[in-house]
Design a protein around this motif. Structure first.
Motif, PDB file in Angstrom:
ATOM      1  N   TYR A  76       0.450  -1.121  -0.127  1.00  0.00           N
ATOM      2  CA  TYR A  76       0.161  -0.105  -0.066  1.00  0.00           C
ATOM      3  C   TYR A  76       0.604   0.849   0.419  1.00  0.00           C
ATOM      4  O   TYR A  76       0.482   2.589  -0.704  1.00  0.00           O
ATOM      5  CB  TYR A  76      -0.968  -0.155   1.420  1.00  0.00           C
ATOM      6  N   GLN A  77       1.971   1.530   0.767  1.00  0.00           N
ATOM      7  CA  GLN A  77       2.705   2.469   0.662  1.00  0.00           C
ATOM      8  C   GLN A  77       2.747   2.967  -1.251  1.00  0.00           C
ATOM      9  O   GLN A  77       4.006   3.676  -1.201  1.00  0.00           O
ATOM     10  CB  GLN A  77       4.453   1.868   0.979  1.00  0.00           C
ATOM     11  N   ARG A  78       4.037   1.291  -1.111  1.00  0.00           N
ATOM     12  CA  ARG A  78       4.239   1.653  -2.952  1.00  0.00           C
ATOM     13  C   ARG A  78       3.072   2.488  -3.695  1.00  0.00           C
ATOM     14  O   ARG A  78       3.205   3.569  -4.636  1.00  0.00           O
ATOM     15  CB  ARG A  78       4.162   0.528  -3.936  1.00  0.00           C
TER      16      ARG A  78
ATOM     17  N   VAL B 231       2.272  15.730   1.231  1.00  0.00           N
ATOM     18  CA  VAL B 231       3.063  14.362  -0.011  1.00  0.00           C
ATOM     19  C   VAL B 231       4.216  13.364   0.568  1.00  0.00           C
ATOM     20  O   VAL B 231       4.666  12.197   0.759  1.00  0.00           O
ATOM     21  CB  VAL B 231       3.654  14.642  -1.553  1.00  0.00           C
ATOM     22  N   GLU B 232       5.747  14.466   1.436  1.00  0.00           N
ATOM     23  CA  GLU B 232       6.402  14.366   2.290  1.00  0.00           C
ATOM     24  C   GLU B 232       5.865  13.014   3.484  1.00  0.00           C
ATOM     25  O   GLU B 232       6.765  12.247   4.147  1.00  0.00           O
ATOM     26  CB  GLU B 232       7.234  15.247   2.592  1.00  0.00           C
ATOM     27  N   LYS B 233       5.011  13.528   4.238  1.00  0.00           N
ATOM     28  CA  LYS B 233       4.059  12.793   5.378  1.00  0.00           C
ATOM     29  C   LYS B 233       3.747  11.263   5.185  1.00  0.00           C
ATOM     30  O   LYS B 233       4.231  10.819   5.681  1.00  0.00           O
ATOM     31  CB  LYS B 233       3.962  13.973   5.952  1.00  0.00           C
TER      32      LYS B 233
ATOM     33  N   LYS C 252     -10.907   0.555  -3.198  1.00  0.00           N
ATOM     34  CA  LYS C 252     -10.362  -0.992  -3.604  1.00  0.00           C
ATOM     35  C   LYS C 252      -9.322  -1.580  -3.662  1.00  0.00           C
ATOM     36  O   LYS C 252      -8.437  -2.601  -3.484  1.00  0.00           O
ATOM     37  CB  LYS C 252     -10.579  -0.916  -5.525  1.00  0.00           C
ATOM     38  N   ALA C 253      -8.285  -0.369  -3.656  1.00  0.00           N
ATOM     39  CA  ALA C 253      -6.070  -0.725  -3.657  1.00  0.00           C
ATOM     40  C   ALA C 253      -5.702  -0.911  -1.996  1.00  0.00           C
ATOM     41  O   ALA C 253      -5.208  -2.282  -2.149  1.00  0.00           O
ATOM     42  CB  ALA C 253      -5.372   1.025  -4.241  1.00  0.00           C
TER      43      ALA C 253
ATOM     44  N   SER D  85       3.175   6.496  -5.677  1.00  0.00           N
ATOM     45  CA  SER D  85       2.958   5.715  -6.752  1.00  0.00           C
ATOM     46  C   SER D  85       1.442   7.722  -7.478  1.00  0.00           C
ATOM     47  O   SER D  85       2.031   8.852  -8.123  1.00  0.00           O
ATOM     48  CB  SER D  85       1.989   5.086  -7.813  1.00  0.00           C
ATOM     49  N   GLN D  86       0.629   7.476  -6.384  1.00  0.00           N
ATOM     50  CA  GLN D  86      -0.528   8.614  -6.574  1.00  0.00           C
ATOM     51  C   GLN D  86      -0.304   9.808  -5.781  1.00  0.00           C
ATOM     52  O   GLN D  86       0.002  10.902  -6.540  1.00  0.00           O
ATOM     53  CB  GLN D  86      -1.527   7.754  -5.420  1.00  0.00           C
ATOM     54  N   THR D  87       1.133  10.125  -4.676  1.00  0.00           N
ATOM     55  CA  THR D  87       1.929  11.129  -4.324  1.00  0.00           C
ATOM     56  C   THR D  87       2.545  11.449  -5.330  1.00  0.00           C
ATOM     57  O   THR D  87       2.853  12.784  -5.795  1.00  0.00           O
ATOM     58  CB  THR D  87       2.418  10.485  -3.112  1.00  0.00           C
ATOM     59  N   ASP D  88       3.378  11.313  -6.081  1.00  0.00           N
ATOM     60  CA  ASP D  88       3.728  11.373  -7.891  1.00  0.00           C
ATOM     61  C   ASP D  88       3.050  12.370  -8.414  1.00  0.00           C
ATOM     62  O   ASP D  88       3.238  13.550  -9.327  1.00  0.00           O
ATOM     63  CB  ASP D  88       4.316  10.366  -8.153  1.00  0.00           C
ATOM     64  N   ALA D  89       1.562  11.851  -8.748  1.00  0.00           N
ATOM     65  CA  ALA D  89       1.070  12.555  -9.854  1.00  0.00           C
ATOM     66  C   ALA D  89       0.115  13.526  -9.107  1.00  0.00           C
ATOM     67  O   ALA D  89      -0.157  14.468  -9.757  1.00  0.00           O
ATOM     68  CB  ALA D  89      -0.257  10.942 -10.251  1.00  0.00           C
ATOM     69  N   LEU D  90      -0.244  13.270  -7.539  1.00  0.00           N
ATOM     70  CA  LEU D  90      -0.455  14.669  -6.977  1.00  0.00           C
ATOM     71  C   LEU D  90      -0.202  15.751  -7.247  1.00  0.00           C
ATOM     72  O   LEU D  90      -0.164  16.948  -7.313  1.00  0.00           O
ATOM     73  CB  LEU D  90      -0.886  14.153  -5.485  1.00  0.00           C
ATOM     74  N   LEU D  91       1.311  16.071  -7.353  1.00  0.00           N
ATOM     75  CA  LEU D  91       2.410  16.789  -7.275  1.00  0.00           C
ATOM     76  C   LEU D  91       2.001  17.012  -8.025  1.00  0.00           C
ATOM     77  O   LEU D  91       2.523  18.468  -8.699  1.00  0.00           O
ATOM     78  CB  LEU D  91       3.735  16.650  -6.625  1.00  0.00           C
TER      79      LEU D  91
END
Length: 387
Positions: free
Chosen positions: A155-157, A260-262, A312-313, A161-167
């Motif tokens: 889940y951390q992975r 995102v860092e946190k 779902k994830a 992946s989502q925080t990269d896109a969020l930024l």
């Protein structure tokens, strides 16, 4: 975001009714029981009873052994309430929201030794009615199980992946706002929020960062400034003027970078994954389905879809353990996620979604019904992984 929309009473009523329907069908392991727990006293069947009113939060036990605890929270008041377990710094260890009067809902939380606070929030605003909670001793973490350890890593992975896109997408949105390109900013608004909504279980852990980023206008009533996505949403769709919105946009980007860092440094416990999957569905039932969340843009279905995908994830990360311990639950989860996706898919519009105000009452009810059906098996996940 948990702020109660006191400026939109019809939406509150609709959200409460939707959640009542959702929780009424929930089973053991984090959903509603449908019956009132004892107002006070010890832990029945190992559950710690909490009696919430409009002015009090009576927790039956405030000294617990380390490990997994289940709180059974009954709302004996007149206002919708919430229950939280906080670590120092208001870091959220577990929460259960939208407990309507007369209802009992359960919260399973894994707590290592330390000092905590419990809180009931009548009206779902403010700091709440708080009390101390002490946890002592030692207990093996659930992640001593190799499959559960891999679930949290998996889940951390996903979060990364989502925080990269969020930024990336938030920066594009912020740049469009600062450039005064209203049409481009409007197009990017629901796209950027998709990545935020998928990871809300981890994003909501960190104190007031969530309301700074995702708070609706009612945060003013809690003594906070109205900032973030929804402030810019109002500027774009209501004021139709972003000439003075640059500082708010910059602050949003700064807050997103911090969270995102946190979030990337955080590893949720297996129970938090299960709770988060359920919380995301509650978000749909109490905000997105009513049109409350994106009330200016009506882009709620983007959020709706993202919450379902995030739920779902979280369940997918736990799947190996669920298959081992409760294969029938896995079957029910698969069937109900498929029904939600099929029903939601009817409202696709190109690469995105129809606006909330383009859907009929019958179509919204159909979406609500399939979410309610999905909530029942999802509500059991935390109990299964905490065995």
């Amino acid at each position: 975001m948990r702020t109660t929309p006191t400026t939109a009473p019809s939406l509150i009523a609709a959200g409460v009714l939707a959640l009542a329907a959702l929780t009424a069908c929930s089973g053991d392991g984090g959903g509603a029981t449908g019956q009132a727990a004892p107002a006070s006293g010890g832990a029945a069947n190992g559950k710690i009873t909490v009696a919430a009113t409009d002015t009090a939060c009576q927790v039956a036990r405030t000294d617990l052994p380390a490990g997994t605890a289940t709180f059974a929270v009954t709302n004996n008041g007149t206002k919708v309430t919430e229950f939280y377990v906080y670590a120092p710094g208001d870091r959220i260890m577990g929460e259960v929201e939208n407990i309507v009067p007369g209802l009992t809902r359960e919260l399973i939380v894994e707590l290592p030794a330390g000092t905590y606070e419990t809180a009931c929030k009548p009206g779902m605003i403010g700091k709440g009615v708080r009390g101390p909670l002490k946890v002592t001793g030692e207990a093996k973490p659930l992640t001593d199980n190799a499959k559960l350890a891999e679930a949290t890593t998996s889940y951390q992975r996903y979060v990364r992946s989502q925080t990269d896109a969020l930024l990336t997408k938030t920066q594009e949105f912020v740049d469009a706002v600062k450039d005064g390109d209203i049409d481009k900013a409007k197009a990017l608004f629901p796209v950027a929020r998709t990545y935020w909504e998928r990871i809300e279980p981890v994003a909501e852990i960190f104190g007031d960062l969530d309301p700074k980023i995702d708070g609706r206008e009612e945060v003013i009533e809690e003594g906070m400034e109205f900032t973030g996505f929804h402030r810019l949403e109002k500027d774009l769709w209501v004021a139709k003027d972003v000439s003075e919105s640059g500082p708010i946009a910059d602050r949003l980007m700064s807050d997103v970078k911090l969270i995102v860092e946190k979030a990337n440094a955080e590893k949720l416990s297996p129970v938090q994954l299960g709770n988060g999957a359920k919380e995301l569905l509650d978000e749909v039932a109490t905000g997105k389905i009513t049109g409350e969340e994106d009330r200016y843009s009506h882009t709620d279905l983007w959020d709706f879809a993202a919450n379902v995908e995030g739920s779902k994830a979280a369940v997918a990360a736990l799947r190996p353990v669920l298959e081992e311990r409760d294969p029938e639950l896995v079957k029910a989860l698969d069937e109900n996620f498929a029904k939600v996706e099929e029903t939601l898919g009817k409202h696709r519009d190109g690469d995105g979604w129809k606006l909330h105000n383009e859907l009929s009452k019958a179509e919204l009810k159909e979406l609500s019904d399939v979410i309610n059906a999905l909530a029942e098996p999802v509500s059991k996940v935390s109990a299964v992984v905490s065995r």
